[in-house]
Scaffold this active site. Structure first.
Site: not given
Ligand code: FAD
Ligand code: SIN
Length: 522
Positions: A12, A45, A204, A225, A274, A358
Protein backbone atom coordinates in the site's frame (compact mmCIF):
# COMPACT_ATOMS: atom_id res chain seq x y z
CA UNK A 1 17.85 -19.84 2.20
CA UNK A 2 16.70 -16.70 0.41
CA UNK A 3 18.38 -13.45 1.27
CA UNK A 4 17.90 -9.81 0.30
CA UNK A 5 18.93 -6.45 1.73
CA UNK A 6 15.52 -5.09 2.72
CA UNK A 7 12.13 -6.70 3.12
CA UNK A 8 9.02 -4.53 2.89
CA UNK A 9 5.81 -6.28 4.02
CA UNK A 10 2.85 -4.69 2.20
CA UNK A 11 2.35 -2.81 -1.05
CA UNK A 12 0.00 0.00 0.00
CA UNK A 13 1.04 3.62 0.26
CA UNK A 14 3.32 3.00 3.28
CA UNK A 15 5.07 -0.03 1.78
CA UNK A 16 5.55 1.55 -1.64
CA UNK A 17 6.79 4.77 -0.10
CA UNK A 18 9.27 2.82 2.07
CA UNK A 19 10.43 0.79 -0.94
CA UNK A 20 10.89 4.00 -2.94
CA UNK A 21 13.13 5.41 -0.17
CA UNK A 22 15.19 2.29 0.57
CA UNK A 23 15.63 0.84 -2.94
CA UNK A 24 18.60 3.04 -3.93
CA UNK A 25 20.54 1.50 -1.01
CA UNK A 26 20.11 -2.21 -1.74
CA UNK A 27 18.05 -5.11 -3.01
CA UNK A 28 14.47 -4.60 -1.83
CA UNK A 29 11.84 -7.31 -1.75
CA UNK A 30 8.21 -6.19 -1.40
CA UNK A 31 6.02 -9.04 -0.11
CA UNK A 32 2.28 -8.75 -0.40
CA UNK A 33 -0.58 -11.02 0.59
CA UNK A 34 -2.78 -10.35 -2.40
CA UNK A 35 -1.89 -8.74 -5.70
CA UNK A 36 0.15 -5.56 -5.58
CA UNK A 37 -2.93 -3.29 -5.53
CA UNK A 38 -4.95 -5.06 -2.86
CA UNK A 39 -5.21 -3.01 0.32
CA UNK A 40 -6.93 0.00 1.84
CA UNK A 41 -4.86 2.46 -0.18
CA UNK A 42 -6.50 1.37 -3.41
CA UNK A 43 -9.96 2.02 -1.87
CA UNK A 44 -9.27 5.51 -0.51
CA UNK A 45 -11.90 7.90 -1.77
CA UNK A 46 -11.95 11.35 -0.14
CA UNK A 47 -8.34 12.33 -0.73
CA UNK A 48 -5.09 13.29 0.91
CA UNK A 49 -4.95 16.14 3.41
CA UNK A 50 -2.04 18.50 2.78
CA UNK A 51 -1.42 22.18 3.45
CA UNK A 52 -0.83 23.27 -0.16
CA UNK A 53 -3.69 25.74 -0.65
CA UNK A 54 -2.48 29.35 -0.69
CA UNK A 55 -4.70 30.16 2.34
CA UNK A 56 -3.50 27.18 4.32
CA UNK A 57 -0.36 26.54 6.38
CA UNK A 58 1.17 23.49 8.09
CA UNK A 59 0.35 25.18 11.39
CA UNK A 60 -3.38 25.28 10.58
CA UNK A 61 -3.17 21.64 9.54
CA UNK A 62 -1.37 20.85 12.81
CA UNK A 63 -4.06 22.60 14.85
CA UNK A 64 -6.90 20.65 13.22
CA UNK A 65 -5.04 17.33 13.62
CA UNK A 66 -4.43 17.98 17.31
CA UNK A 67 -8.03 19.04 17.92
CA UNK A 68 -9.43 15.90 16.27
CA UNK A 69 -6.87 13.72 18.13
CA UNK A 70 -8.52 14.74 21.41
CA UNK A 71 -5.39 15.36 23.45
CA UNK A 72 -3.43 12.22 22.54
CA UNK A 73 -1.43 13.28 19.48
CA UNK A 74 2.35 13.10 19.46
CA UNK A 75 3.01 16.73 18.54
CA UNK A 76 6.56 16.16 17.29
CA UNK A 77 5.27 13.51 14.87
CA UNK A 78 2.35 15.64 13.70
CA UNK A 79 4.75 18.51 12.96
CA UNK A 80 6.78 16.21 10.72
CA UNK A 81 3.57 15.05 9.02
CA UNK A 82 2.27 18.51 8.18
CA UNK A 83 5.64 20.08 7.38
CA UNK A 84 7.04 17.28 5.18
CA UNK A 85 3.65 16.48 3.66
CA UNK A 86 3.69 19.12 0.89
CA UNK A 87 7.14 18.02 -0.39
CA UNK A 88 6.15 14.33 -0.44
CA UNK A 89 2.89 15.11 -2.26
CA UNK A 90 4.77 17.30 -4.73
CA UNK A 91 7.06 14.31 -5.37
CA UNK A 92 3.96 12.23 -6.16
CA UNK A 93 2.86 14.90 -8.63
CA UNK A 94 6.34 14.87 -10.19
CA UNK A 95 6.01 11.07 -10.57
CA UNK A 96 2.83 11.70 -12.56
CA UNK A 97 -0.07 11.66 -10.07
CA UNK A 98 -3.05 13.71 -11.27
CA UNK A 99 -5.16 15.49 -8.70
CA UNK A 100 -8.32 17.39 -9.67
CA UNK A 101 -7.84 21.01 -10.67
CA UNK A 102 -10.06 23.97 -11.19
CA UNK A 103 -8.31 26.07 -13.83
CA UNK A 104 -4.58 26.10 -13.00
CA UNK A 105 -5.09 25.58 -9.28
CA UNK A 106 -5.73 22.39 -7.40
CA UNK A 107 -9.29 21.93 -6.30
CA UNK A 108 -9.34 21.25 -2.55
CA UNK A 109 -12.32 19.71 -0.82
CA UNK A 110 -13.31 19.80 2.85
CA UNK A 111 -13.90 16.94 5.23
CA UNK A 112 -14.97 16.67 8.84
CA UNK A 113 -13.05 18.66 11.46
CA UNK A 114 -10.90 20.48 8.88
CA UNK A 115 -11.29 24.21 9.29
CA UNK A 116 -10.35 24.80 5.68
CA UNK A 117 -10.40 23.20 2.27
CA UNK A 118 -7.30 21.05 2.35
CA UNK A 119 -8.04 17.71 0.69
CA UNK A 120 -6.43 16.99 -2.66
CA UNK A 121 -8.37 14.39 -4.59
CA UNK A 122 -8.59 12.49 -7.84
CA UNK A 123 -12.36 12.27 -8.26
CA UNK A 124 -13.48 9.85 -5.57
CA UNK A 125 -10.68 7.38 -6.36
CA UNK A 126 -7.68 9.18 -4.89
CA UNK A 127 -6.12 6.03 -3.47
CA UNK A 128 -6.16 4.31 -6.85
CA UNK A 129 -4.32 7.23 -8.46
CA UNK A 130 -1.65 7.27 -5.75
CA UNK A 131 -1.24 3.48 -5.69
CA UNK A 132 -0.85 3.40 -9.48
CA UNK A 133 1.67 6.26 -9.57
CA UNK A 134 3.84 5.05 -6.70
CA UNK A 135 3.55 1.45 -7.86
CA UNK A 136 4.79 2.32 -11.35
CA UNK A 137 7.74 4.26 -9.96
CA UNK A 138 8.78 1.55 -7.51
CA UNK A 139 8.36 -1.25 -10.06
CA UNK A 140 10.75 0.48 -12.44
CA UNK A 141 13.58 0.54 -9.88
CA UNK A 142 16.14 -2.16 -10.75
CA UNK A 143 16.70 -3.04 -7.07
CA UNK A 144 13.04 -3.83 -6.40
CA UNK A 145 11.26 -7.13 -6.81
CA UNK A 146 7.78 -8.18 -5.72
CA UNK A 147 6.48 -11.38 -4.17
CA UNK A 148 2.71 -11.30 -4.63
CA UNK A 149 0.01 -13.63 -3.22
CA UNK A 150 2.43 -14.52 -0.45
CA UNK A 151 1.63 -14.23 3.25
CA UNK A 152 4.16 -13.33 5.89
CA UNK A 153 3.48 -15.80 8.70
CA UNK A 154 6.05 -14.68 11.26
CA UNK A 155 9.15 -12.63 11.87
CA UNK A 156 12.54 -14.24 12.44
CA UNK A 157 14.17 -12.93 15.60
CA UNK A 158 17.78 -13.79 16.38
CA UNK A 159 19.77 -12.37 19.29
CA UNK A 160 16.90 -9.94 19.88
CA UNK A 161 17.04 -8.54 16.33
CA UNK A 162 14.65 -9.01 13.45
CA UNK A 163 16.61 -10.65 10.67
CA UNK A 164 13.87 -11.68 8.27
CA UNK A 165 10.52 -13.35 8.01
CA UNK A 166 8.86 -16.63 7.16
CA UNK A 167 6.59 -16.44 4.13
CA UNK A 168 3.88 -18.91 3.21
CA UNK A 169 2.37 -19.73 -0.14
CA UNK A 170 -0.15 -22.57 -0.46
CA UNK A 171 0.76 -23.74 3.03
CA UNK A 172 4.48 -24.03 2.27
CA UNK A 173 6.77 -21.94 4.51
CA UNK A 174 9.96 -20.29 3.30
CA UNK A 175 12.38 -18.16 5.37
CA UNK A 176 13.89 -14.99 3.86
CA UNK A 177 16.68 -13.05 5.57
CA UNK A 178 17.43 -9.33 5.36
CA UNK A 179 19.30 -6.46 6.97
CA UNK A 180 16.01 -4.85 7.92
CA UNK A 181 12.29 -5.60 7.74
CA UNK A 182 9.76 -2.81 7.22
CA UNK A 183 6.23 -3.72 8.25
CA UNK A 184 3.61 -1.89 6.17
CA UNK A 185 0.81 -4.42 6.34
CA UNK A 186 -2.08 -2.04 6.98
CA UNK A 187 -4.94 -2.21 9.46
CA UNK A 188 -7.30 -4.71 11.02
CA UNK A 189 -10.85 -3.65 10.08
CA UNK A 190 -11.76 -7.27 9.32
CA UNK A 191 -11.89 -7.91 13.06
CA UNK A 192 -15.36 -6.26 12.99
CA UNK A 193 -18.36 -7.75 11.21
CA UNK A 194 -19.20 -4.32 9.76
CA UNK A 195 -16.18 -2.61 8.22
CA UNK A 196 -14.97 -0.75 5.14
CA UNK A 197 -11.65 -2.55 4.85
CA UNK A 198 -10.40 -4.93 2.15
CA UNK A 199 -10.25 -8.67 2.97
CA UNK A 200 -6.45 -8.49 3.50
CA UNK A 201 -6.89 -6.15 6.51
CA UNK A 202 -6.73 -8.84 9.21
CA UNK A 203 -4.19 -7.13 11.46
CA UNK A 204 -1.41 -9.59 10.57
CA UNK A 205 1.45 -7.13 11.05
CA UNK A 206 0.35 -6.05 14.52
CA UNK A 207 -0.23 -9.65 15.62
CA UNK A 208 3.04 -11.02 14.33
CA UNK A 209 5.10 -8.11 15.65
CA UNK A 210 3.42 -8.48 19.06
CA UNK A 211 4.14 -12.21 19.10
CA UNK A 212 7.77 -11.49 18.17
CA UNK A 213 8.10 -9.23 21.22
CA UNK A 214 7.38 -5.73 19.83
CA UNK A 215 5.46 -3.24 21.95
CA UNK A 216 1.98 -2.27 20.74
CA UNK A 217 0.07 0.83 21.78
CA UNK A 218 -3.28 2.63 21.62
CA UNK A 219 -5.13 -0.60 20.78
CA UNK A 220 -8.39 0.77 22.23
CA UNK A 221 -8.75 3.28 19.40
CA UNK A 222 -10.69 1.98 16.40
CA UNK A 223 -12.16 4.66 14.15
CA UNK A 224 -15.72 4.04 12.97
CA UNK A 225 -16.80 5.81 9.79
CA UNK A 226 -20.33 7.23 10.01
CA UNK A 227 -21.44 6.57 6.45
CA UNK A 228 -21.24 3.26 4.62
CA UNK A 229 -23.88 2.23 2.14
CA UNK A 230 -26.61 0.23 3.88
CA UNK A 231 -27.72 -2.58 1.60
CA UNK A 232 -29.86 -4.72 3.90
CA UNK A 233 -29.06 -7.07 6.71
CA UNK A 234 -26.41 -9.05 4.85
CA UNK A 235 -22.87 -8.78 6.18
CA UNK A 236 -20.52 -8.56 3.20
CA UNK A 237 -16.80 -8.89 3.95
CA UNK A 238 -16.46 -5.14 3.35
CA UNK A 239 -19.06 -2.39 3.18
CA UNK A 240 -18.95 0.32 0.56
CA UNK A 241 -17.86 3.72 1.87
CA UNK A 242 -19.77 6.91 1.16
CA UNK A 243 -16.96 9.44 1.46
CA UNK A 244 -16.99 12.17 4.06
CA UNK A 245 -16.23 14.53 1.18
CA UNK A 246 -19.92 14.19 0.25
CA UNK A 247 -20.77 15.87 3.55
CA UNK A 248 -17.89 18.28 2.91
CA UNK A 249 -19.73 19.38 -0.25
CA UNK A 250 -23.05 19.85 1.58
CA UNK A 251 -24.53 16.39 2.31
CA UNK A 252 -26.94 16.37 5.26
CA UNK A 253 -27.68 13.49 7.65
CA UNK A 254 -31.33 12.74 8.40
CA UNK A 255 -32.84 10.05 10.57
CA UNK A 256 -35.36 7.45 9.44
CA UNK A 257 -38.14 10.05 9.81
CA UNK A 258 -36.32 12.57 7.61
CA UNK A 259 -35.29 14.82 10.53
CA UNK A 260 -31.83 16.43 10.45
CA UNK A 261 -30.10 15.52 13.72
CA UNK A 262 -26.41 16.46 13.69
CA UNK A 263 -26.93 20.08 14.94
CA UNK A 264 -28.39 18.53 18.13
CA UNK A 265 -25.13 16.68 18.76
CA UNK A 266 -22.29 19.02 17.75
CA UNK A 267 -21.71 22.66 16.80
CA UNK A 268 -19.93 21.54 13.59
CA UNK A 269 -23.01 19.42 12.67
CA UNK A 270 -22.27 17.04 9.74
CA UNK A 271 -18.63 18.18 9.75
CA UNK A 272 -17.97 17.38 13.40
CA UNK A 273 -15.04 15.02 14.12
CA UNK A 274 -15.68 11.53 12.83
CA UNK A 275 -16.08 9.88 16.23
CA UNK A 276 -18.81 12.37 17.18
CA UNK A 277 -20.72 11.83 13.92
CA UNK A 278 -20.41 8.02 14.12
CA UNK A 279 -21.78 7.99 17.68
CA UNK A 280 -24.62 10.37 16.76
CA UNK A 281 -25.63 8.16 13.81
CA UNK A 282 -25.48 5.10 16.06
CA UNK A 283 -27.66 6.83 18.66
CA UNK A 284 -30.25 7.99 16.08
CA UNK A 285 -30.44 4.45 14.72
CA UNK A 286 -31.06 3.20 18.26
CA UNK A 287 -33.66 5.87 19.04
CA UNK A 288 -35.61 5.36 15.83
CA UNK A 289 -35.11 1.55 15.87
CA UNK A 290 -33.66 1.66 12.42
CA UNK A 291 -30.68 -0.10 10.85
CA UNK A 292 -29.59 3.06 9.03
CA UNK A 293 -30.01 6.82 8.68
CA UNK A 294 -30.05 8.78 5.41
CA UNK A 295 -27.59 11.00 3.61
CA UNK A 296 -29.47 13.74 1.77
CA UNK A 297 -27.54 15.24 -1.17
CA UNK A 298 -30.21 17.67 -2.32
CA UNK A 299 -28.09 20.67 -1.27
CA UNK A 300 -25.05 19.39 -3.22
CA UNK A 301 -24.91 21.03 -6.66
CA UNK A 302 -25.21 18.55 -9.54
CA UNK A 303 -21.71 19.19 -10.89
CA UNK A 304 -20.28 18.38 -7.45
CA UNK A 305 -22.33 15.19 -7.20
CA UNK A 306 -20.79 14.09 -10.45
CA UNK A 307 -17.37 14.47 -8.85
CA UNK A 308 -18.13 11.17 -7.10
CA UNK A 309 -18.41 8.74 -10.03
CA UNK A 310 -17.47 5.62 -8.01
CA UNK A 311 -20.12 6.39 -5.40
CA UNK A 312 -22.64 7.28 -8.11
CA UNK A 313 -22.14 3.93 -9.87
CA UNK A 314 -22.14 1.80 -6.74
CA UNK A 315 -25.34 3.44 -5.44
CA UNK A 316 -26.93 3.07 -8.87
CA UNK A 317 -26.18 -0.66 -8.75
CA UNK A 318 -28.26 -0.77 -5.54
CA UNK A 319 -31.11 1.14 -7.18
CA UNK A 320 -30.24 4.52 -5.62
CA UNK A 321 -29.83 7.62 -7.76
CA UNK A 322 -27.75 10.11 -5.75
CA UNK A 323 -29.12 12.93 -7.95
CA UNK A 324 -32.52 12.61 -6.28
CA UNK A 325 -32.69 9.81 -3.69
CA UNK A 326 -31.67 9.80 -0.04
CA UNK A 327 -28.81 7.32 0.46
CA UNK A 328 -29.29 4.85 3.37
CA UNK A 329 -26.10 4.80 5.44
CA UNK A 330 -24.79 3.18 8.64
CA UNK A 331 -21.47 3.28 10.53
CA UNK A 332 -18.70 0.68 10.21
CA UNK A 333 -15.16 0.10 11.48
CA UNK A 334 -12.81 1.98 9.18
CA UNK A 335 -9.34 2.78 10.52
CA UNK A 336 -7.09 1.75 13.39
CA UNK A 337 -5.21 4.37 15.39
CA UNK A 338 -3.43 1.69 17.45
CA UNK A 339 -0.67 -0.62 16.29
CA UNK A 340 3.02 -1.38 16.57
CA UNK A 341 4.71 1.28 18.63
CA UNK A 342 7.30 3.27 16.64
CA UNK A 343 9.47 6.34 16.99
CA UNK A 344 9.55 9.13 14.40
CA UNK A 345 12.02 7.16 12.25
CA UNK A 346 9.72 4.16 12.12
CA UNK A 347 11.84 2.09 14.53
CA UNK A 348 9.87 -0.43 16.59
CA UNK A 349 11.11 -1.74 19.93
CA UNK A 350 12.83 -4.65 18.08
CA UNK A 351 16.12 -3.66 16.42
CA UNK A 352 16.03 -3.94 12.57
CA UNK A 353 12.21 -4.04 12.59
CA UNK A 354 10.48 -0.90 11.27
CA UNK A 355 6.78 -0.12 10.84
CA UNK A 356 4.83 2.54 8.94
CA UNK A 357 1.29 3.28 7.81
CA UNK A 358 -1.81 1.88 9.45
CA UNK A 359 0.05 -1.02 11.12
CA UNK A 360 2.15 1.46 13.08
CA UNK A 361 1.23 3.65 16.00
CA UNK A 362 3.26 6.76 16.58
CA UNK A 363 0.49 8.85 18.08
CA UNK A 364 0.02 10.98 14.95
CA UNK A 365 -3.72 10.48 15.02
CA UNK A 366 -4.15 10.52 18.78
CA UNK A 367 -7.51 9.16 19.89
CA UNK A 368 -9.25 10.00 16.62
CA UNK A 369 -7.69 10.48 13.18
CA UNK A 370 -8.45 13.63 11.22
CA UNK A 371 -10.02 12.70 7.88
CA UNK A 372 -7.60 12.08 4.99
CA UNK A 373 -4.54 12.23 7.21
CA UNK A 374 -3.73 8.53 6.84
CA UNK A 375 -2.63 8.57 3.22
CA UNK A 376 -0.30 11.41 4.16
CA UNK A 377 0.89 9.43 7.20
CA UNK A 378 1.76 6.41 5.04
CA UNK A 379 3.48 8.58 2.45
CA UNK A 380 5.60 10.63 4.89
CA UNK A 381 6.43 7.98 7.50
CA UNK A 382 6.76 5.13 5.00
CA UNK A 383 9.43 7.21 3.29
CA UNK A 384 11.03 8.01 6.66
CA UNK A 385 11.13 4.34 7.69
CA UNK A 386 12.77 3.44 4.37
CA UNK A 387 15.43 6.14 4.80
CA UNK A 388 16.05 5.05 8.34
CA UNK A 389 16.34 1.34 7.47
CA UNK A 390 18.80 2.24 4.71
CA UNK A 391 21.33 3.23 7.37
CA UNK A 392 21.74 -0.44 8.35
CA UNK A 393 24.59 -1.53 6.16
CA UNK A 394 25.72 -4.93 7.39
CA UNK A 395 23.76 -8.15 7.34
CA UNK A 396 23.21 -9.68 10.77
CA UNK A 397 25.37 -12.71 11.66
CA UNK A 398 24.61 -16.32 12.58
CA UNK A 399 20.87 -16.37 12.12
CA UNK A 400 19.10 -19.19 13.87
CA UNK A 401 15.96 -20.16 12.01
CA UNK A 402 12.97 -21.53 13.89
CA UNK A 403 12.09 -25.12 12.94
CA UNK A 404 9.34 -25.69 10.41
CA UNK A 405 6.19 -26.72 12.25
CA UNK A 406 3.23 -28.91 11.39
CA UNK A 407 1.04 -27.41 8.67
CA UNK A 408 -2.40 -28.07 10.20
CA UNK A 409 -3.49 -27.81 13.81
CA UNK A 410 -5.30 -30.86 15.16
CA UNK A 411 -8.99 -30.47 16.01
CA UNK A 412 -9.66 -27.46 13.81
CA UNK A 413 -11.53 -28.01 10.57
CA UNK A 414 -11.94 -25.24 8.05
CA UNK A 415 -15.69 -25.15 8.69
CA UNK A 416 -15.13 -24.76 12.42
CA UNK A 417 -12.53 -22.04 11.81
CA UNK A 418 -15.02 -20.05 9.73
CA UNK A 419 -17.71 -20.33 12.40
CA UNK A 420 -15.24 -19.04 15.00
CA UNK A 421 -14.15 -16.19 12.73
CA UNK A 422 -17.72 -15.08 12.18
CA UNK A 423 -18.61 -15.30 15.88
CA UNK A 424 -15.51 -13.31 16.82
CA UNK A 425 -16.29 -10.53 14.32
CA UNK A 426 -19.88 -10.27 15.55
CA UNK A 427 -18.77 -10.15 19.18
CA UNK A 428 -16.25 -7.42 18.41
CA UNK A 429 -18.92 -5.34 16.68
CA UNK A 430 -21.56 -5.81 19.37
CA UNK A 431 -19.42 -5.84 22.51
CA UNK A 432 -16.25 -3.87 21.70
CA UNK A 433 -17.64 -1.49 19.06
CA UNK A 434 -18.83 2.11 18.95
CA UNK A 435 -20.31 2.09 22.49
CA UNK A 436 -18.52 -0.04 25.11
CA UNK A 437 -19.22 -1.21 28.65
CA UNK A 438 -17.22 -3.39 31.01
CA UNK A 439 -19.96 -6.04 31.17
CA UNK A 440 -20.12 -6.44 27.40
CA UNK A 441 -16.35 -6.46 26.95
CA UNK A 442 -15.92 -9.06 29.68
CA UNK A 443 -18.28 -11.36 27.78
CA UNK A 444 -16.18 -10.94 24.67
CA UNK A 445 -12.99 -11.50 26.66
CA UNK A 446 -14.39 -14.74 28.12
CA UNK A 447 -15.06 -16.06 24.62
CA UNK A 448 -11.65 -15.02 23.29
CA UNK A 449 -9.97 -16.83 26.19
CA UNK A 450 -11.59 -20.09 25.04
CA UNK A 451 -9.69 -19.66 21.76
CA UNK A 452 -6.22 -19.62 23.32
CA UNK A 453 -5.61 -23.21 22.12
CA UNK A 454 -5.84 -22.00 18.50
CA UNK A 455 -3.11 -19.46 19.20
CA UNK A 456 -0.98 -22.13 20.84
CA UNK A 457 -1.20 -24.46 17.83
CA UNK A 458 1.45 -23.77 15.19
CA UNK A 459 0.19 -23.62 11.60
CA UNK A 460 1.21 -22.53 8.10
CA UNK A 461 -2.30 -22.67 6.71
CA UNK A 462 -3.03 -19.16 5.39
CA UNK A 463 -6.67 -19.09 6.49
CA UNK A 464 -5.83 -20.29 9.97
CA UNK A 465 -2.98 -17.83 10.26
CA UNK A 466 -5.50 -15.06 9.61
CA UNK A 467 -7.80 -16.49 12.26
CA UNK A 468 -4.94 -16.53 14.76
CA UNK A 469 -4.17 -12.92 13.94
CA UNK A 470 -7.81 -11.87 14.30
CA UNK A 471 -7.97 -13.58 17.70
CA UNK A 472 -4.79 -11.82 18.87
CA UNK A 473 -6.09 -8.43 17.68
CA UNK A 474 -9.50 -9.00 19.31
CA UNK A 475 -7.86 -9.87 22.61
CA UNK A 476 -5.60 -6.83 22.46
CA UNK A 477 -8.37 -4.38 21.54
CA UNK A 478 -10.55 -5.77 24.34
CA UNK A 479 -7.79 -5.65 26.99
CA UNK A 480 -6.83 -2.07 26.11
CA UNK A 481 -10.49 -0.98 25.99
CA UNK A 482 -11.18 -2.48 29.41
CA UNK A 483 -8.13 -0.74 30.79
CA UNK A 484 -9.08 2.80 29.69
CA UNK A 485 -11.86 3.59 32.14
CA UNK A 486 -13.01 6.81 30.55
CA UNK A 487 -13.99 8.14 27.15
CA UNK A 488 -11.68 9.84 24.70
CA UNK A 489 -11.86 10.24 20.93
CA UNK A 490 -13.07 7.07 19.27
CA UNK A 491 -13.04 5.06 22.53
CA UNK A 492 -16.44 5.58 24.17
CA UNK A 493 -17.30 3.88 27.44
CA UNK A 494 -21.01 4.14 28.25
CA UNK A 495 -20.13 3.20 31.85
CA UNK A 496 -17.50 6.00 31.96
CA UNK A 497 -18.86 8.63 29.55
CA UNK A 498 -16.73 11.46 30.99
CA UNK A 499 -13.37 12.39 29.51
CA UNK A 500 -10.60 10.26 31.05
CA UNK A 501 -8.55 13.18 32.39
CA UNK A 502 -6.55 10.85 34.63
CA UNK A 503 -5.45 8.77 31.64
CA UNK A 504 -3.84 11.30 29.31
CA UNK A 505 -1.19 9.14 27.72
CA UNK A 506 -0.82 6.01 25.67
CA UNK A 507 -1.36 2.50 26.93
CA UNK A 508 1.31 0.08 25.74
CA UNK A 509 1.76 -3.68 26.03
CA UNK A 510 4.59 -6.08 25.35
CA UNK A 511 4.24 -9.84 25.48
CA UNK A 512 4.85 -11.16 28.99
CA UNK A 513 3.21 -8.16 30.68
CA UNK A 514 -0.08 -8.93 32.38
CA UNK A 515 -1.89 -5.70 31.56
CA UNK A 516 -1.44 -2.56 29.40
CA UNK A 517 0.67 0.14 31.03
CA UNK A 518 -0.04 3.87 30.84
CA UNK A 519 2.85 5.91 29.43
CA UNK A 520 2.09 9.58 30.05
CA UNK A 521 5.35 10.68 28.42
CA UNK A 522 4.64 9.33 24.92
P1 FAD B 1 -2.71 -0.86 2.95
O1 FAD B 1 -2.89 0.06 1.84
O2 FAD B 1 -3.93 -1.50 3.53
O3 FAD B 1 -1.71 -2.00 2.48
C1 FAD B 1 -1.44 -3.12 3.31
C2 FAD B 1 -0.63 -4.11 2.52
O4 FAD B 1 -0.13 -5.13 3.38
C3 FAD B 1 -1.40 -4.81 1.43
O5 FAD B 1 -0.57 -4.87 0.30
C4 FAD B 1 -1.64 -6.21 2.01
O6 FAD B 1 -1.79 -7.21 1.03
C5 FAD B 1 -0.35 -6.40 2.77
N1 FAD B 1 -0.42 -7.41 3.83
C6 FAD B 1 -1.26 -7.48 4.89
N2 FAD B 1 -0.96 -8.57 5.64
C7 FAD B 1 0.08 -9.19 5.03
C8 FAD B 1 0.82 -10.37 5.31
N3 FAD B 1 0.58 -11.15 6.38
N4 FAD B 1 1.79 -10.74 4.46
C9 FAD B 1 2.07 -9.99 3.35
N5 FAD B 1 1.40 -8.86 3.04
C10 FAD B 1 0.43 -8.46 3.89
N6 FAD B 1 -7.34 7.63 4.14
C11 FAD B 1 -7.12 8.87 3.67
O7 FAD B 1 -6.17 9.54 4.08
N7 FAD B 1 -7.96 9.39 2.73
C12 FAD B 1 -9.02 8.71 2.23
O8 FAD B 1 -9.73 9.21 1.38
C13 FAD B 1 -9.27 7.40 2.72
N8 FAD B 1 -10.32 6.68 2.28
C14 FAD B 1 -10.45 5.38 2.68
C15 FAD B 1 -11.47 4.60 2.14
C16 FAD B 1 -11.59 3.27 2.49
C17 FAD B 1 -12.69 2.43 1.91
C18 FAD B 1 -10.66 2.69 3.40
C19 FAD B 1 -10.76 1.24 3.79
C20 FAD B 1 -9.66 3.47 3.96
C21 FAD B 1 -9.56 4.81 3.61
N9 FAD B 1 -8.56 5.62 4.14
C22 FAD B 1 -8.36 6.88 3.68
C23 FAD B 1 -7.54 5.04 5.04
C24 FAD B 1 -6.28 4.72 4.21
O9 FAD B 1 -6.67 4.30 2.95
C25 FAD B 1 -5.43 3.66 4.87
O10 FAD B 1 -5.21 3.95 6.22
C26 FAD B 1 -4.08 3.58 4.17
O11 FAD B 1 -4.26 3.41 2.79
C27 FAD B 1 -3.27 2.43 4.74
O12 FAD B 1 -2.12 2.27 3.95
P2 FAD B 1 -1.08 1.16 4.31
O13 FAD B 1 -0.02 1.21 3.28
O14 FAD B 1 -0.69 1.26 5.73
O15 FAD B 1 -1.93 -0.21 4.20
C1 SIN C 1 -13.61 9.27 3.27
O1 SIN C 1 -13.47 9.51 2.07
O2 SIN C 1 -14.61 9.57 3.94
C2 SIN C 1 -12.52 8.56 3.99
C3 SIN C 1 -11.49 9.54 4.34
C4 SIN C 1 -10.59 8.97 5.37
O3 SIN C 1 -10.78 7.86 5.88
O4 SIN C 1 -9.65 9.68 5.72
Amino acid sequence: MNQTDYIVIGSGIAGLSAAHAVAPFGKTLVITKGNIHEGSTQLAQGGIAVAMHRDDTPTFHLDDTLAAGDGLCNIEAVKILVEEGPARVQELVDMGAHFDKSGDDYSFTREAAHNRRRILHAGDATGREIEKTLGNTVRRHPNVSFLQNTTVASLIISNGECIGCITVKDGIPKPILAKAVILASGGCGQVYSYNTNPPVATGDGIALAFRAGATVQDMEFTQFHPTTLYTGDKKPISLFLISEAVRGEGGILRNKDGVRFMPNYHSMAELAPRDAVARAVFEEMRKTRSRHVYLDLSEVPLELKMRFPTIFKRCQASGIDIRRDFVPVAPAAHYFMGGVSTDIEGRTTIPRLYAAGEVASLGIHGANRLASNSLLDGLVFGYGAGKSAAKLLSLPHSPSIPPVVTPLPAGLTRVKARVIRSRLRNLMWTNVGIVRTRAKMEKARAYFQTLQWILDTPTYDEELLELQNLITISMLITEFSLKRTGSRGAHFRQDFPEKDTSEVGHYTLTIGMTTPLLNPQL
